[in-house]
Design a protein around this motif. Structure first.
Motif, mmCIF file in Angstrom:
data_model
loop_
_atom_site.group_PDB
_atom_site.id
_atom_site.type_symbol
_atom_site.label_atom_id
_atom_site.label_comp_id
_atom_site.label_asym_id
_atom_site.label_seq_id
_atom_site.Cartn_x
_atom_site.Cartn_y
_atom_site.Cartn_z
ATOM 1 N N UNK A 22 -21.178 5.795 -20.444
ATOM 2 C CA UNK A 22 -20.870 7.095 -21.041
ATOM 3 C C UNK A 22 -22.096 7.983 -21.014
ATOM 4 N N UNK A 23 -21.938 9.142 -20.390
ATOM 5 C CA UNK A 23 -23.058 10.054 -20.201
ATOM 6 C C UNK A 23 -23.446 10.846 -21.438
ATOM 7 N N UNK A 24 -22.582 10.909 -22.413
ATOM 8 C CA UNK A 24 -22.855 11.679 -23.626
ATOM 9 C C UNK A 24 -22.668 10.791 -24.852
ATOM 10 N N UNK A 25 -23.659 9.958 -25.157
ATOM 11 C CA UNK A 25 -23.540 9.104 -26.346
ATOM 12 C C UNK A 25 -23.264 9.942 -27.594
ATOM 13 N N UNK A 26 -22.490 9.386 -28.475
ATOM 14 C CA UNK A 26 -22.152 10.094 -29.698
ATOM 15 C C UNK A 26 -20.845 10.857 -29.585
ATOM 16 N N UNK A 71 -20.087 -4.670 -24.745
ATOM 17 C CA UNK A 71 -20.085 -3.287 -25.213
ATOM 18 C C UNK A 71 -19.252 -2.329 -24.369
ATOM 19 N N UNK A 72 -19.510 -2.236 -23.111
ATOM 20 C CA UNK A 72 -18.853 -1.242 -22.260
ATOM 21 C C UNK A 72 -18.019 -1.880 -21.155
ATOM 22 N N UNK A 73 -17.557 -3.089 -21.405
ATOM 23 C CA UNK A 73 -16.757 -3.801 -20.416
ATOM 24 C C UNK A 73 -15.506 -4.353 -21.077
ATOM 25 N N UNK A 74 -14.388 -4.097 -20.457
ATOM 26 C CA UNK A 74 -13.101 -4.611 -20.912
ATOM 27 C C UNK A 74 -12.458 -5.348 -19.762
ATOM 28 N N UNK A 75 -11.656 -6.340 -20.054
ATOM 29 C CA UNK A 75 -10.764 -6.959 -19.086
ATOM 30 C C UNK A 75 -9.353 -6.675 -19.572
ATOM 31 N N UNK A 76 -8.501 -6.217 -18.676
ATOM 32 C CA UNK A 76 -7.111 -5.944 -19.030
ATOM 33 C C UNK A 76 -6.210 -6.610 -18.006
ATOM 34 N N UNK A 77 -5.068 -7.060 -18.468
ATOM 35 C CA UNK A 77 -4.072 -7.676 -17.606
ATOM 36 C C UNK A 77 -2.902 -6.702 -17.516
ATOM 37 N N UNK A 78 -2.570 -6.299 -16.286
ATOM 38 C CA UNK A 78 -1.548 -5.274 -16.105
ATOM 39 C C UNK A 78 -0.893 -5.399 -14.741
ATOM 40 N N UNK A 107 -9.563 7.513 -16.866
ATOM 41 C CA UNK A 107 -10.304 8.731 -16.538
ATOM 42 C C UNK A 107 -9.881 9.949 -17.326
ATOM 43 N N UNK A 108 -8.688 9.936 -17.868
ATOM 44 C CA UNK A 108 -8.226 11.066 -18.699
ATOM 45 C C UNK A 108 -9.097 11.258 -19.940
ATOM 46 N N UNK A 109 -9.814 10.212 -20.335
ATOM 47 C CA UNK A 109 -10.600 10.261 -21.566
ATOM 48 C C UNK A 109 -12.096 10.421 -21.304
ATOM 49 N N UNK A 110 -12.473 10.628 -20.059
ATOM 50 C CA UNK A 110 -13.872 10.732 -19.673
ATOM 51 C C UNK A 110 -14.182 12.138 -19.181
ATOM 52 N N UNK A 111 -15.462 12.460 -19.125
ATOM 53 C CA UNK A 111 -15.860 13.742 -18.543
ATOM 54 C C UNK A 111 -16.723 13.485 -17.313
ATOM 55 N N UNK A 112 -17.211 14.545 -16.697
ATOM 56 C CA UNK A 112 -17.920 14.423 -15.425
ATOM 57 C C UNK A 112 -19.253 13.684 -15.523
ATOM 58 N N UNK A 113 -19.795 13.531 -16.710
ATOM 59 C CA UNK A 113 -21.073 12.824 -16.848
ATOM 60 C C UNK A 113 -20.892 11.315 -17.039
ATOM 61 N N UNK A 114 -19.653 10.866 -17.155
ATOM 62 C CA UNK A 114 -19.360 9.447 -17.377
ATOM 63 C C UNK A 114 -19.129 8.739 -16.045
ATOM 64 N N UNK A 115 -19.383 7.431 -16.041
ATOM 65 C CA UNK A 115 -19.133 6.592 -14.869
ATOM 66 C C UNK A 115 -18.091 5.544 -15.244
ATOM 67 N N UNK A 116 -17.256 5.194 -14.276
ATOM 68 C CA UNK A 116 -16.174 4.243 -14.522
ATOM 69 C C UNK A 116 -16.002 3.357 -13.296
ATOM 70 N N UNK A 117 -15.857 2.058 -13.519
ATOM 71 C CA UNK A 117 -15.610 1.104 -12.448
ATOM 72 C C UNK A 117 -14.434 0.225 -12.841
#
Length: 89
Positions: free
Chosen positions: A10-14, A35-42, A54-64
């Motif tokens: 997350x690029x903007x802590x807080x 902390x910043x890692x989840x495993x999901x079964x889907x 990605x709907x909950x992130x902004x351009x400063x965040x990274x997602x894998x």
């Protein structure tokens, strides 16, 4: 069903990321012991999962989002965390 790892930086802590966390918890089967890692079964694809989170992130965040398969190795998690990993990896 497929197990995916969802990791983010997350690029903007807080900032309020409760929506992201609620989205990830909406999957019936999930694991969140890092902390910043989840495993999901889907049954969703990696792209669908990326777009949903990605709907909950902004351009400063990274997602894998990556598919997780066996073999796997870990340490330091309690019995319930290890049991989950053994069952879903």
């Amino acid at each position: 069903m497929t197990t995916y790892m969802v990791g983010y930086d997350l690029g903007k802590p807080g900032r309020d990321y409760d929506g992201l966390h609620e989205y990830l918890k909406s999957f019936r089967t999930y694991w969140h012991n890092l902390d910043s890692t989840w495993l999901v079964v889907t049954s969703e694809s990696a792209e669908q999962l990326r777009n949903g989170a990605g709907r909950f992130l902004d351009n400063s965040d990274k997602l894998l989002v990556c598919q997780v398969t066996t073999p796997g190795a870990w340490r330091g998690f309690g019995e319930s965390g290890s049991e989950w990993l053994m069952k879903y990896l």
